[in-house]
Design an enzyme around this catalytic site. Structure first.
Site, PDB file in Angstrom:
ATOM      1  N   LYS A 296     -13.891  -3.462   1.601  1.00  0.00           N
ATOM      2  CA  LYS A 296     -14.699  -2.233   1.495  1.00  0.00           C
ATOM      3  C   LYS A 296     -16.185  -2.506   1.705  1.00  0.00           C
ATOM      4  CE  LYS A 296     -11.607   0.299  -1.590  1.00  0.00           C
ATOM      5  NZ  LYS A 296     -11.500   1.080  -2.827  1.00  0.00           N
TER       6      LYS A 296
ATOM      7  N   GLY B  88     -18.773  -3.579 -10.766  1.00  0.00           N
ATOM      8  CA  GLY B  88     -18.434  -4.085  -9.439  1.00  0.00           C
ATOM      9  C   GLY B  88     -18.248  -2.930  -8.468  1.00  0.00           C
TER      10      GLY B  88
ATOM     11  N   ASP C 114     -13.573   7.479  -3.063  1.00  0.00           N
ATOM     12  CA  ASP C 114     -12.994   7.070  -4.355  1.00  0.00           C
ATOM     13  C   ASP C 114     -13.529   7.909  -5.514  1.00  0.00           C
ATOM     14  OD1 ASP C 114     -11.340   5.073  -3.375  1.00  0.00           O
ATOM     15  OD2 ASP C 114     -12.893   3.535  -3.511  1.00  0.00           O
TER      16      ASP C 114
ATOM     17  N   SER D 137       0.829  -1.217   0.000  1.00  0.00           N
ATOM     18  CA  SER D 137       0.000   0.000   0.000  1.00  0.00           C
ATOM     19  C   SER D 137       0.860   1.264   0.000  1.00  0.00           C
ATOM     20  CB  SER D 137      -0.904   0.016   1.234  1.00  0.00           C
ATOM     21  OG  SER D 137      -1.567   1.269   1.306  1.00  0.00           O
ATOM     22  N   LYS D 138       0.457   2.230  -0.823  1.00  0.00           N
ATOM     23  CA  LYS D 138       1.168   3.514  -0.866  1.00  0.00           C
ATOM     24  C   LYS D 138       0.553   4.516   0.112  1.00  0.00           C
ATOM     25  CE  LYS D 138       2.348   3.019  -5.779  1.00  0.00           C
ATOM     26  NZ  LYS D 138       3.580   2.260  -5.511  1.00  0.00           N
TER      27      LYS D 138
ATOM     28  N   THR E 179     -21.573  -8.775 -17.804  1.00  0.00           N
ATOM     29  CA  THR E 179     -22.846  -9.296 -17.301  1.00  0.00           C
ATOM     30  C   THR E 179     -23.778  -8.087 -17.214  1.00  0.00           C
ATOM     31  OG1 THR E 179     -21.381 -10.558 -15.843  1.00  0.00           O
ATOM     32  CG2 THR E 179     -23.755 -10.832 -15.503  1.00  0.00           C
ATOM     33  N   PRO E 180     -24.617  -7.848 -18.242  1.00  0.00           N
ATOM     34  CA  PRO E 180     -25.360  -6.582 -18.284  1.00  0.00           C
ATOM     35  C   PRO E 180     -26.350  -6.415 -17.136  1.00  0.00           C
ATOM     36  CG  PRO E 180     -25.836  -7.948 -20.225  1.00  0.00           C
ATOM     37  CD  PRO E 180     -24.807  -8.668 -19.452  1.00  0.00           C
TER      38      PRO E 180
ATOM     39  N   LYS F 266     -25.823  -6.830 -14.097  1.00  0.00           N
ATOM     40  CA  LYS F 266     -25.138  -6.112 -13.005  1.00  0.00           C
ATOM     41  C   LYS F 266     -25.085  -4.614 -13.284  1.00  0.00           C
ATOM     42  CE  LYS F 266     -21.310  -7.813 -11.085  1.00  0.00           C
ATOM     43  NZ  LYS F 266     -20.017  -8.579 -11.103  1.00  0.00           N
TER      44      LYS F 266
HETATM   45  P1  ATR Z   1     -14.093  -4.477  -8.031  1.00  0.00           P
HETATM   46  O1  ATR Z   1     -14.471  -4.310  -6.605  1.00  0.00           O
HETATM   47  O2  ATR Z   1     -12.634  -4.267  -8.323  1.00  0.00           O
HETATM   48  O3  ATR Z   1     -14.963  -3.673  -8.948  1.00  0.00           O
HETATM   49  P2  ATR Z   1     -15.619  -6.831  -8.596  1.00  0.00           P
HETATM   50  O4  ATR Z   1     -16.729  -6.333  -7.750  1.00  0.00           O
HETATM   51  O5  ATR Z   1     -15.219  -8.263  -8.546  1.00  0.00           O
HETATM   52  O6  ATR Z   1     -14.290  -6.034  -8.338  1.00  0.00           O
HETATM   53  O7  ATR Z   1     -15.977  -6.447 -10.112  1.00  0.00           O
HETATM   54  C1  ATR Z   1     -15.114  -6.716 -11.157  1.00  0.00           C
HETATM   55  C2  ATR Z   1     -15.651  -6.014 -12.406  1.00  0.00           C
HETATM   56  O8  ATR Z   1     -14.694  -6.169 -13.455  1.00  0.00           O
HETATM   57  C3  ATR Z   1     -16.943  -6.601 -12.925  1.00  0.00           C
HETATM   58  O9  ATR Z   1     -17.688  -5.580 -13.534  1.00  0.00           O
HETATM   59  C4  ATR Z   1     -16.447  -7.618 -13.967  1.00  0.00           C
HETATM   60  O10 ATR Z   1     -17.386  -7.903 -14.969  1.00  0.00           O
HETATM   61  P3  ATR Z   1     -18.520  -9.048 -14.744  1.00  0.00           P
HETATM   62  O11 ATR Z   1     -19.478  -8.468 -13.757  1.00  0.00           O
HETATM   63  O12 ATR Z   1     -19.126  -9.223 -16.070  1.00  0.00           O
HETATM   64  O13 ATR Z   1     -17.779 -10.236 -14.223  1.00  0.00           O
HETATM   65  C5  ATR Z   1     -15.305  -6.834 -14.551  1.00  0.00           C
HETATM   66  N1  ATR Z   1     -14.277  -7.636 -15.220  1.00  0.00           N
HETATM   67  C6  ATR Z   1     -13.322  -8.413 -14.657  1.00  0.00           C
HETATM   68  N2  ATR Z   1     -12.528  -8.950 -15.594  1.00  0.00           N
HETATM   69  C7  ATR Z   1     -12.971  -8.492 -16.794  1.00  0.00           C
HETATM   70  C8  ATR Z   1     -12.558  -8.670 -18.154  1.00  0.00           C
HETATM   71  N3  ATR Z   1     -11.509  -9.439 -18.475  1.00  0.00           N
HETATM   72  N4  ATR Z   1     -13.272  -8.035 -19.115  1.00  0.00           N
HETATM   73  C9  ATR Z   1     -14.330  -7.262 -18.805  1.00  0.00           C
HETATM   74  N5  ATR Z   1     -14.759  -7.041 -17.540  1.00  0.00           N
HETATM   75  C10 ATR Z   1     -14.090  -7.658 -16.555  1.00  0.00           C
END
Ligand code: ATR
Length: 285
Positions: free
Chosen positions: A66, A131, A104, A15-16, A155-156, A158
């Site tokens: 978080k 996410g 953030d 961590s920075k 995953t639309p 979401k």
């Molecule tokens: P974070 O807290 O970092 O946002 P997360 O809640 O696990 O982590 O969410 C990861 C996000 O990155 C999601 O939107 C995921 O898409 P999906 O919901 O479709 O899984 C996206 N993601 C991860 N790897 C990806 C990739 N190679 N291409 C496109 N989207 C990606």
């Protein structure tokens, strides 16, 4: 007496934040300490309760805690933390309660608008990912009143859920002069993206595994800025793609990292540090 702060995560060694906050404290003459705290994966709440019981004043929270911090602090949280369903800043308030916030999104907005001189009002924004990272920045982006805010995700459903969440919170949120109708907010999958954007933000975790989100060609407007919330040495696959696609400007998330820290610092101490020299310091390391 020296006030105690820390960042809690797992892992936490790289961590920075301790360096950033030490610089902020030095700059502003604040008497505080800031350390890195490793919490066991199943021991986040015990770790932070111990920290506050021992006199700690505030915490930053990072991966993977978080969301747990959001659950812990609810209902004593900000609207933006409620929309994010994630808390990155905890503060012991005057009544002895722990308040949860998420800095953030403000950090991103400040990096864009102040450091990169990129006004957001009336702009077409594509936010990739749905996410925690994407949820964390959605409300502060919307409050700047872009003309379009499209959330794209593999995953639309979401992406639709994220937009529903923000719509659920907007009626209770009071924001000066904010006009919800000024922004056309939609969810999409990548294949259906058929317009150009002034700003494309990568809030997916794809860069962590050196992957590129399945972005179609032709989404970058001529003067566009491509922003990856990740940072590191060299271009991420997304920034490399953006460069090849003709994005006018490229930026990684180092500025956002320092700006979100500055917002937390301000929340705790009421003092605003100068972020520019700290961003330069981190770039040089
Ligand atoms: P974070 O807290 O970092 O946002 P997360 O809640 O696990 O982590 O969410 C990861 C996000 O990155 C999601 O939107 C995921 O898409 P999906 O919901 O479709 O899984 C996206 N993601 C991860 N790897 C990806 C990739 N190679 N291409 C496109 N989207 C990606």
């Amino acid at each position: 007496m020296t006030d105690r702060y820390a960042v809690v995560g797992n892992p936490i060694g790289h961590s920075k934040s301790p360096l950033i906050h030490a610089e902020f404290a030095r700059q502003t003459g604040q008497d505080l300490s800031y350390e890195a705290l490793l919490a066991p994966l199943d021991g986040f709440v015990a770790t932070i309760e111990h920290f506050f019981a021992a006199g700690g004043k505030g915490l930053n929270v990072t991966v993977p805690f978080k969301q747990e911090a959001w659950r812990f602090a609810t209902p004593n949280i900000s609207v933006r933390a409620a929309v994010a369903q994630a808390v990155n800043t905890l503060k012991l308030d005057a009544s002895g309660q722990i308040f949860g916030d998420n800095t953030d999104g403000l950090g991103l907005v400040r990096d864009l608008m102040v450091n990169l001189n990129f006004p957001l009002k009336g702009k077409r924004i594509l936010l990739m990912g749905a996410g925690g990272a994407a949820r964390g920045v959605l409300l502060p982006l919307l409050l700047e009143q872009p003309s379009d805010l499209v959330v794209a995700n593999r995953t639309p459903q979401k992406a639709r859920d994220v937009i529903e969440l923000i719509n659920d919170h907007l009626p209770v949120a009071q924001f000066n002069g904010f006009d919800k109708a000024a922004t056309h907010m939609t969810a999409s999958n990548y294949d259906d993206l058929n317009q150009k954007f002034d700003l494309v933000i990568n809030a997916t975790s794809a860069s962590l595994s050196d992957a590129l989100p399945p972005l179609p060609e032709g989404v970058f407007a001529p003067d566009s800025l491509a922003y990856d919330m990740m940072y590191g040495k060299g271009l991420t696959p997304f920034l490399e793609f953006a460069r090849q696609q003709g994005a006018a400007r490229l930026a990684d998330g180092l500025g956002m990292l320092v700006e979100q820290a500055a917002e937390s610092f301000f929340l705790w101490r009421g003092a605003r540090p100068d972020t520019a020299p700290v961003i330069e310091l981190l770039k040089s390391r």
